[in-house]
Enzyme design. Structure first.
Site, mmCIF file in Angstrom:
data_model
loop_
_atom_site.group_PDB
_atom_site.id
_atom_site.type_symbol
_atom_site.label_atom_id
_atom_site.label_comp_id
_atom_site.label_asym_id
_atom_site.label_seq_id
_atom_site.Cartn_x
_atom_site.Cartn_y
_atom_site.Cartn_z
ATOM 1 C CE LYS A 83 -16.280 14.825 -15.656
ATOM 2 N NZ LYS A 83 -17.106 14.036 -16.566
ATOM 3 N NE ARG A 119 -23.570 13.249 -19.187
ATOM 4 C CZ ARG A 119 -22.366 13.268 -18.603
ATOM 5 N NH1 ARG A 119 -22.235 13.653 -17.349
ATOM 6 N NH2 ARG A 119 -21.295 12.885 -19.280
HETATM 7 C C1 LIG Z 1 -16.711 12.766 -16.515
HETATM 8 C C2 LIG Z 1 -16.837 11.822 -17.640
HETATM 9 C C3 LIG Z 1 -16.143 10.600 -17.595
HETATM 10 C C4 LIG Z 1 -15.362 10.146 -16.386
HETATM 11 O O1 LIG Z 1 -16.276 9.791 -15.381
HETATM 12 P P1 LIG Z 1 -15.795 9.142 -13.980
HETATM 13 O O2 LIG Z 1 -17.061 8.689 -13.355
HETATM 14 O O3 LIG Z 1 -15.117 10.224 -13.232
HETATM 15 O O4 LIG Z 1 -14.885 8.024 -14.318
HETATM 16 C C5 LIG Z 1 -16.243 9.776 -18.710
HETATM 17 N N1 LIG Z 1 -16.968 10.124 -19.783
HETATM 18 C C6 LIG Z 1 -17.650 11.291 -19.857
HETATM 19 C C7 LIG Z 1 -18.447 11.594 -21.072
HETATM 20 C C8 LIG Z 1 -17.606 12.163 -18.786
HETATM 21 O O5 LIG Z 1 -18.290 13.311 -18.852
#
Ligand SMILES: *Cc1c(COP(=O)(O)O)cnc(C)c1O
Length: 359
Positions: free
Chosen positions: A37, A132
């Site tokens: 993302k 969250r």
């Molecule tokens: C963005 C995200 C990740 C990846 O997180 P990083 O800290 O970049 O490794 C994993 N799981 C969810 C649900 C996310 O939103």
């Protein structure tokens, strides 16, 4: 014509990072799913990560998943932001799997999957305190019972997300709680959960210390792959590099200026009271890039004598007084970037993305 600002994407460096993390996962029986993302689902980034051995791709936005699919990248795609109810049709069409925490959305996904005659995989998220997304542990058995009755959904596993909102760190204790929940669900419903997803980049230090409980068999990783940053300590993650992405911007003004504004000060361009330390006269440069494209505090100059002083929408201000190099108007300044800065520069249409593939 070379156009600035630009963001160089060094695929060989990215591949080094991914191979390191995939090998670390293998050592402990953990699949790495790469989360793209922060690069808006950049197809060459995703292709490089797959080539380095990540098992699947995850992204927060369906548009990004479509972008990667349209580029011809065959992979197992997971939507990592819980789906919007208004978008379930696209979710079941373009994502193989989604992370979920709401029964009405799951019901809508099931109905959409039936309409397009698919089975859609779901991972149910559990909130272990980061506040969250996720079902409360007490809600989980009831949710599982209902999902198991949804004919077009397949319950693929359970997951947790930590260190995102509440800053709660993964520990043997909260991971143990996840396993305990998974095993009680398995025995209560007589099922086997294929995936126990133990979090994001912040779970890698625990894995590396050999303290991740055995049943955790998957992690969803973005930041460590992209930036080699240990998101728990904010120090370099071992054997990874921070420079897979290098931002370049051009100096548009260079002049000696006092470090304290002249006159009565009010608020800055974003309505905040500015704070200044008076260091006397300094050599100050303005870059042709701004907060629309970067996060000023996430810019790390490769010339370590340069200080980033601040910025407004379209300008970043540098102090070059102690720079190692000498600069003039029209010169380019290079930076490695922090996560928010990478997110903004990948998203900004004003920043040219340049893929560098050779060593
Ligand atoms: C963005 C995200 C990740 C990846 O997180 P990083 O800290 O970049 O490794 C994993 N799981 C969810 C649900 C996310 O939103």
């Amino acid at each position: 014509m070379v156009k600035y600002p630009r963001l160089e994407i060094h695929l060989d460096r990215l591949s080094e990072n991914a191979k390191e993390i995939v090998a670390l996962g293998q050592q402990y029986g953990v699949e790495i799913w790469a989360v793209t993302k922060v690069t808006c689902g950049h197809p060459e980034v995703a292709k490089t990560l797959l080539g380095a051995g990540v098992k699947a791709l995850g992204d927060s936005r369906i548009e990004n998943i479509c972008r990667m699919r349209e580029a011809g990248l065959e992979a197992y795609y997971t939507l990592v932001r819980i789906p919007m109810k208004s978008d379930v049709e696209n979710v079941v069409r373009y994502a193989d799997c989604s992370l979920n925490s709401d029964l009405t959305v799951l019901q809508a996904l099931n109905e959409a999957a039936e309409r397009v005659q698919r089975t859609h995989d779901v991972i149910l998220m559990v909130d272990l305190g980061d506040l969250r997304e996720g079902f409360w542990p007490t809600e989980l058995p009831g949710a599982v019972e209902q999902v198991l009755q949804m004919k077009n959904l397949h319950l693929k596993g359970l997951g947790v997300n930590l260190t995102c909102w509440g800053g709660v760190l993964p520990t043997e204790e909260n991971m143990g709680k996840l396993i305990e929940l998974a095993e009680s669900i398995e025995s209560q419903f007589g099922i086997q959960l294929e995936i126990i997803s133990g979090g994001n980049s912040s779970s890698l230090p625990l894995l590396r210390e050999g303290k991740m409980p055995d049943r955790v068999n998957q992690l969803r990783i973005g930041e460590v792959l992209m930036l080699g940053n240990d998101t728990v300590t904010h120090t370099p993650f071992p054997n990874t590099r921070p420079d897979a992405f290098v931002l370049q911007a051009e100096i548009i003004e260079l002049r000696e200026k006092p470090s304290h504004p002249i006159g009565t000060t009010g608020l800055d361009a974003f309505g905040k009271p500015p704070v200044f330390t008076d260091k006397g006269k300094r050599i100050r440069a303005i870059l042709g890039i701004g907060k629309q494209d970067v996060a000023a505090d996430g810019l790390r100059p490769l010339d370590t004598g340069i200080e980033v002083v601040g910025g407004s929408s379209d300008h970043i201000i540098l102090d070059l007084t102690e720079a190692e190099g000498t600069y003039q108007v029209g010169d380019i300044v290079c930076f490695t970037v922090g996560y928010e800065c990478l997110l903004k520069s990948m998203t900004s249409p004003y920043v040219e993305k340049i893929v560098v593939s050779q060593k």
